[in-house]
Design a protein around this motif. Structure first.
Motif: not given
Length: 284
Positions: A250-254, A259-264
Protein backbone atom coordinates in the motif's frame (compact mmCIF):
# COMPACT_ATOMS: atom_id res chain seq x y z
CA UNK A 1 -0.63 -13.04 -0.99
CA UNK A 2 1.12 -10.81 1.51
CA UNK A 3 -0.03 -7.22 2.03
CA UNK A 4 2.49 -4.56 2.95
CA UNK A 5 2.85 -0.81 3.26
CA UNK A 6 5.43 1.82 2.32
CA UNK A 7 7.44 3.24 5.20
CA UNK A 8 8.94 6.66 4.59
CA UNK A 9 12.65 7.38 4.57
CA UNK A 10 12.50 10.20 7.09
CA UNK A 11 10.22 8.19 9.40
CA UNK A 12 11.43 4.63 8.74
CA UNK A 13 11.58 3.16 12.23
CA UNK A 14 8.47 4.94 13.52
CA UNK A 15 6.53 3.86 10.42
CA UNK A 16 7.88 0.33 10.81
CA UNK A 17 6.63 0.09 14.38
CA UNK A 18 3.23 1.33 13.24
CA UNK A 19 3.15 -1.16 10.35
CA UNK A 20 3.83 -4.03 12.75
CA UNK A 21 1.14 -2.84 15.17
CA UNK A 22 -1.35 -2.48 12.32
CA UNK A 23 -0.76 -6.04 11.17
CA UNK A 24 1.02 -5.66 7.83
CA UNK A 25 3.07 -8.57 6.52
CA UNK A 26 5.76 -6.57 4.71
CA UNK A 27 7.16 -3.09 4.24
CA UNK A 28 8.86 -1.29 1.38
CA UNK A 29 11.43 1.36 2.24
CA UNK A 30 10.26 4.52 0.48
CA UNK A 31 12.73 7.34 -0.23
CA UNK A 32 11.89 10.50 -2.17
CA UNK A 33 14.82 11.81 -4.26
CA UNK A 34 17.61 10.79 -1.84
CA UNK A 35 18.60 8.18 0.73
CA UNK A 36 19.68 10.97 3.02
CA UNK A 37 22.95 9.30 3.96
CA UNK A 38 21.38 6.10 5.35
CA UNK A 39 23.75 3.16 5.76
CA UNK A 40 21.99 -0.11 4.90
CA UNK A 41 24.16 -2.23 7.18
CA UNK A 42 23.26 -0.08 10.18
CA UNK A 43 19.64 0.14 9.04
CA UNK A 44 19.40 -3.65 8.76
CA UNK A 45 20.39 -4.01 12.41
CA UNK A 46 17.86 -1.36 13.45
CA UNK A 47 15.08 -3.00 11.43
CA UNK A 48 15.78 -6.41 12.99
CA UNK A 49 15.65 -4.88 16.45
CA UNK A 50 12.21 -3.41 15.72
CA UNK A 51 10.70 -6.37 13.87
CA UNK A 52 11.91 -8.98 16.38
CA UNK A 53 9.68 -12.05 16.10
CA UNK A 54 6.83 -10.21 14.37
CA UNK A 55 7.49 -11.90 11.03
CA UNK A 56 7.34 -8.59 9.17
CA UNK A 57 9.86 -8.49 6.32
CA UNK A 58 11.20 -5.91 3.86
CA UNK A 59 9.91 -6.53 0.33
CA UNK A 60 11.90 -3.87 -1.48
CA UNK A 61 13.72 -0.56 -1.55
CA UNK A 62 12.11 2.38 -3.33
CA UNK A 63 14.27 5.36 -4.30
CA UNK A 64 12.14 7.66 -6.46
CA UNK A 65 14.61 10.01 -8.08
CA UNK A 66 15.79 11.29 -11.45
CA UNK A 67 19.00 9.43 -12.39
CA UNK A 68 19.05 10.98 -15.88
CA UNK A 69 19.78 14.45 -14.51
CA UNK A 70 21.28 13.82 -11.08
CA UNK A 71 24.66 12.15 -10.63
CA UNK A 72 23.89 11.77 -6.92
CA UNK A 73 20.63 9.97 -7.71
CA UNK A 74 22.45 7.59 -10.05
CA UNK A 75 25.11 6.87 -7.42
CA UNK A 76 22.48 6.25 -4.76
CA UNK A 77 20.63 3.84 -7.05
CA UNK A 78 23.91 2.00 -7.53
CA UNK A 79 24.26 1.84 -3.75
CA UNK A 80 20.74 0.37 -3.43
CA UNK A 81 21.45 -2.26 -6.08
CA UNK A 82 24.82 -3.26 -4.66
CA UNK A 83 23.61 -3.35 -1.04
CA UNK A 84 20.03 -4.61 -1.31
CA UNK A 85 21.21 -7.97 0.06
CA UNK A 86 21.98 -6.31 3.39
CA UNK A 87 18.24 -5.83 3.83
CA UNK A 88 17.41 -9.28 2.49
CA UNK A 89 15.75 -8.02 -0.70
CA UNK A 90 16.31 -8.35 -4.44
CA UNK A 91 14.08 -5.52 -5.63
CA UNK A 92 14.71 -1.79 -6.11
CA UNK A 93 11.91 0.51 -7.29
CA UNK A 94 12.64 3.86 -8.90
CA UNK A 95 11.69 6.28 -11.68
CA UNK A 96 12.98 6.06 -15.23
CA UNK A 97 14.13 9.65 -14.93
CA UNK A 98 13.52 12.39 -17.48
CA UNK A 99 15.00 15.52 -18.99
CA UNK A 100 12.90 18.21 -17.37
CA UNK A 101 10.46 19.91 -19.76
CA UNK A 102 11.70 17.71 -22.63
CA UNK A 103 9.63 15.05 -24.36
CA UNK A 104 9.80 11.34 -23.62
CA UNK A 105 11.58 10.71 -26.94
CA UNK A 106 14.24 13.33 -26.19
CA UNK A 107 15.10 11.56 -22.93
CA UNK A 108 15.39 8.06 -24.42
CA UNK A 109 19.10 8.22 -25.44
CA UNK A 110 20.08 9.27 -21.91
CA UNK A 111 17.75 6.66 -20.42
CA UNK A 112 19.42 4.00 -22.56
CA UNK A 113 22.89 5.02 -21.43
CA UNK A 114 22.06 5.21 -17.71
CA UNK A 115 19.80 2.18 -17.42
CA UNK A 116 21.91 -0.09 -19.59
CA UNK A 117 24.60 0.30 -16.96
CA UNK A 118 22.18 0.05 -14.01
CA UNK A 119 20.54 -3.05 -15.48
CA UNK A 120 23.92 -4.76 -15.92
CA UNK A 121 24.78 -3.89 -12.32
CA UNK A 122 21.43 -5.33 -11.23
CA UNK A 123 22.03 -8.52 -13.21
CA UNK A 124 25.44 -8.94 -11.57
CA UNK A 125 23.97 -8.46 -8.09
CA UNK A 126 20.84 -10.58 -8.60
CA UNK A 127 18.57 -7.57 -8.23
CA UNK A 128 15.50 -6.50 -10.21
CA UNK A 129 14.80 -2.83 -10.96
CA UNK A 130 11.14 -1.82 -11.23
CA UNK A 131 10.09 1.47 -12.84
CA UNK A 132 7.21 3.02 -10.88
CA UNK A 133 4.56 4.43 -13.22
CA UNK A 134 3.75 7.83 -11.69
CA UNK A 135 3.72 10.69 -14.21
CA UNK A 136 4.80 13.18 -11.53
CA UNK A 137 2.76 15.99 -13.13
CA UNK A 138 4.54 15.57 -16.44
CA UNK A 139 3.29 14.34 -19.79
CA UNK A 140 4.62 12.98 -23.09
CA UNK A 141 5.75 16.34 -24.48
CA UNK A 142 7.09 17.80 -21.23
CA UNK A 143 8.19 15.31 -18.59
CA UNK A 144 9.39 16.13 -15.08
CA UNK A 145 11.32 13.24 -13.52
CA UNK A 146 9.81 10.03 -14.90
CA UNK A 147 9.25 9.04 -18.51
CA UNK A 148 8.07 5.57 -17.46
CA UNK A 149 4.43 6.40 -16.86
CA UNK A 150 2.57 4.78 -19.78
CA UNK A 151 2.63 1.70 -22.05
CA UNK A 152 4.03 3.49 -25.12
CA UNK A 153 6.99 4.69 -23.05
CA UNK A 154 7.47 1.16 -21.66
CA UNK A 155 7.58 -0.28 -25.15
CA UNK A 156 10.34 2.17 -26.08
CA UNK A 157 12.24 1.74 -22.81
CA UNK A 158 12.31 -2.06 -22.82
CA UNK A 159 13.25 -2.09 -26.49
CA UNK A 160 16.21 0.18 -25.79
CA UNK A 161 17.34 -1.66 -22.64
CA UNK A 162 16.77 -5.39 -23.01
CA UNK A 163 17.25 -7.01 -19.61
CA UNK A 164 15.43 -9.51 -17.44
CA UNK A 165 16.45 -7.31 -14.50
CA UNK A 166 14.51 -4.25 -15.72
CA UNK A 167 10.73 -4.17 -15.33
CA UNK A 168 7.87 -2.37 -13.64
CA UNK A 169 6.77 -1.44 -10.17
CA UNK A 170 3.15 -1.35 -11.26
CA UNK A 171 0.22 0.42 -9.70
CA UNK A 172 -3.27 0.91 -11.16
CA UNK A 173 -4.02 4.45 -9.99
CA UNK A 174 -1.81 6.36 -12.43
CA UNK A 175 -3.02 4.17 -15.25
CA UNK A 176 -6.68 4.80 -14.39
CA UNK A 177 -5.78 8.49 -14.29
CA UNK A 178 -4.79 8.18 -17.96
CA UNK A 179 -8.17 6.50 -18.65
CA UNK A 180 -6.41 3.17 -19.21
CA UNK A 181 -8.12 -0.03 -18.06
CA UNK A 182 -5.70 -1.33 -15.37
CA UNK A 183 -7.00 -4.90 -15.49
CA UNK A 184 -6.49 -5.29 -19.25
CA UNK A 185 -3.11 -3.60 -18.98
CA UNK A 186 -1.95 -5.93 -16.20
CA UNK A 187 -2.90 -8.97 -18.26
CA UNK A 188 -0.64 -7.75 -21.06
CA UNK A 189 2.28 -6.53 -18.97
CA UNK A 190 2.51 -9.24 -16.28
CA UNK A 191 5.87 -10.57 -17.56
CA UNK A 192 7.43 -7.22 -16.69
CA UNK A 193 5.64 -6.67 -13.35
CA UNK A 194 8.19 -7.15 -10.56
CA UNK A 195 6.35 -5.40 -7.72
CA UNK A 196 2.88 -3.97 -7.11
CA UNK A 197 1.94 -0.77 -5.33
CA UNK A 198 -1.49 -0.67 -3.74
CA UNK A 199 -2.98 2.69 -4.68
CA UNK A 200 -6.43 3.28 -6.07
CA UNK A 201 -8.08 6.12 -8.00
CA UNK A 202 -11.56 7.53 -8.39
CA UNK A 203 -12.29 9.14 -11.77
CA UNK A 204 -14.93 11.87 -11.92
CA UNK A 205 -16.45 11.17 -15.34
CA UNK A 206 -19.05 13.90 -14.98
CA UNK A 207 -16.22 16.41 -14.61
CA UNK A 208 -14.58 14.96 -17.73
CA UNK A 209 -17.80 15.24 -19.71
CA UNK A 210 -17.98 18.93 -18.83
CA UNK A 211 -14.33 20.02 -18.87
CA UNK A 212 -12.31 17.25 -20.53
CA UNK A 213 -9.04 16.02 -19.04
CA UNK A 214 -6.67 18.89 -19.86
CA UNK A 215 -8.44 21.85 -18.27
CA UNK A 216 -10.86 22.66 -15.49
CA UNK A 217 -9.27 21.15 -12.39
CA UNK A 218 -8.62 17.64 -11.23
CA UNK A 219 -10.79 14.75 -12.39
CA UNK A 220 -8.84 12.08 -10.47
CA UNK A 221 -8.57 11.49 -6.73
CA UNK A 222 -5.95 9.00 -5.55
CA UNK A 223 -7.40 6.74 -2.86
CA UNK A 224 -6.54 3.79 -0.68
CA UNK A 225 -7.36 0.41 -2.26
CA UNK A 226 -11.05 -0.28 -1.84
CA UNK A 227 -12.00 3.39 -1.92
CA UNK A 228 -11.61 3.98 -5.66
CA UNK A 229 -12.68 2.38 -8.92
CA UNK A 230 -10.11 -0.40 -9.23
CA UNK A 231 -11.25 -4.03 -9.42
CA UNK A 232 -8.76 -5.45 -6.94
CA UNK A 233 -10.15 -8.97 -6.93
CA UNK A 234 -9.51 -9.20 -10.66
CA UNK A 235 -6.01 -7.77 -10.22
CA UNK A 236 -5.19 -10.29 -7.48
CA UNK A 237 -6.57 -13.12 -9.61
CA UNK A 238 -4.33 -12.11 -12.55
CA UNK A 239 -1.32 -11.89 -10.24
CA UNK A 240 -2.04 -15.35 -8.81
CA UNK A 241 -2.65 -16.94 -12.21
CA UNK A 242 0.67 -15.62 -13.47
CA UNK A 243 2.67 -16.91 -10.52
CA UNK A 244 3.38 -13.54 -8.89
CA UNK A 245 5.33 -14.21 -5.69
CA UNK A 246 5.57 -10.67 -4.35
CA UNK A 247 3.31 -8.63 -2.14
CA UNK A 248 0.94 -5.72 -2.70
CA UNK A 249 2.45 -2.74 -0.92
CA UNK A 250 0.00 0.00 0.00
CA UNK A 251 1.30 3.42 -1.00
CA UNK A 252 -0.33 5.73 1.51
CA UNK A 253 -0.22 9.48 2.12
CA UNK A 254 -2.24 10.33 -1.00
CA UNK A 255 -5.85 9.87 0.05
CA UNK A 256 -7.72 13.20 0.37
CA UNK A 257 -10.13 11.78 2.98
CA UNK A 258 -7.98 9.43 5.05
CA UNK A 259 -5.03 11.72 5.58
CA UNK A 260 -3.35 13.49 8.47
CA UNK A 261 -4.77 12.12 11.73
CA UNK A 262 -6.91 9.66 9.73
CA UNK A 263 -4.04 8.17 7.72
CA UNK A 264 -3.75 5.09 9.91
CA UNK A 265 -7.50 4.47 9.71
CA UNK A 266 -7.20 4.37 5.93
CA UNK A 267 -4.21 2.03 6.12
CA UNK A 268 -6.10 -0.38 8.40
CA UNK A 269 -9.23 -0.40 6.23
CA UNK A 270 -7.18 -0.90 3.08
CA UNK A 271 -5.25 -3.79 4.65
CA UNK A 272 -8.50 -5.51 5.66
CA UNK A 273 -10.04 -4.87 2.23
CA UNK A 274 -7.10 -6.35 0.31
CA UNK A 275 -6.93 -9.37 2.62
CA UNK A 276 -10.62 -10.00 2.04
CA UNK A 277 -10.07 -9.71 -1.71
CA UNK A 278 -7.32 -12.33 -1.46
CA UNK A 279 -9.65 -14.64 0.47
CA UNK A 280 -12.43 -14.18 -2.07
CA UNK A 281 -10.08 -14.99 -4.92
CA UNK A 282 -8.63 -18.08 -3.22
CA UNK A 283 -12.02 -19.24 -1.94
CA UNK A 284 -10.83 -19.45 1.67
Amino acid sequence: MKIGTCIRGQHLLADLKNAIATGFDTVELYFNETLGGINFKELSTQIKEVTGYSGVTVSGIGLYCNPLQSTQAEKELEYCIENAHLLGVDFVGTFAGALKEKSVEEAVPVFKKVFTRLAKLAEYNGVRIGIENAHMYGHWYSATCNIGFCPRAWEIMFNEVVSDSLGLEWEPSHQAEQLIDPVRQLEQWMPKVFHVHGKDAHIDYEHIKKYGIWFGGSYCKHRFPGMGDTKWQEIIQILNQNGYKGDITIEGYHDPVYCGDRENDGQKMSLLYLRNCCKDVSGD
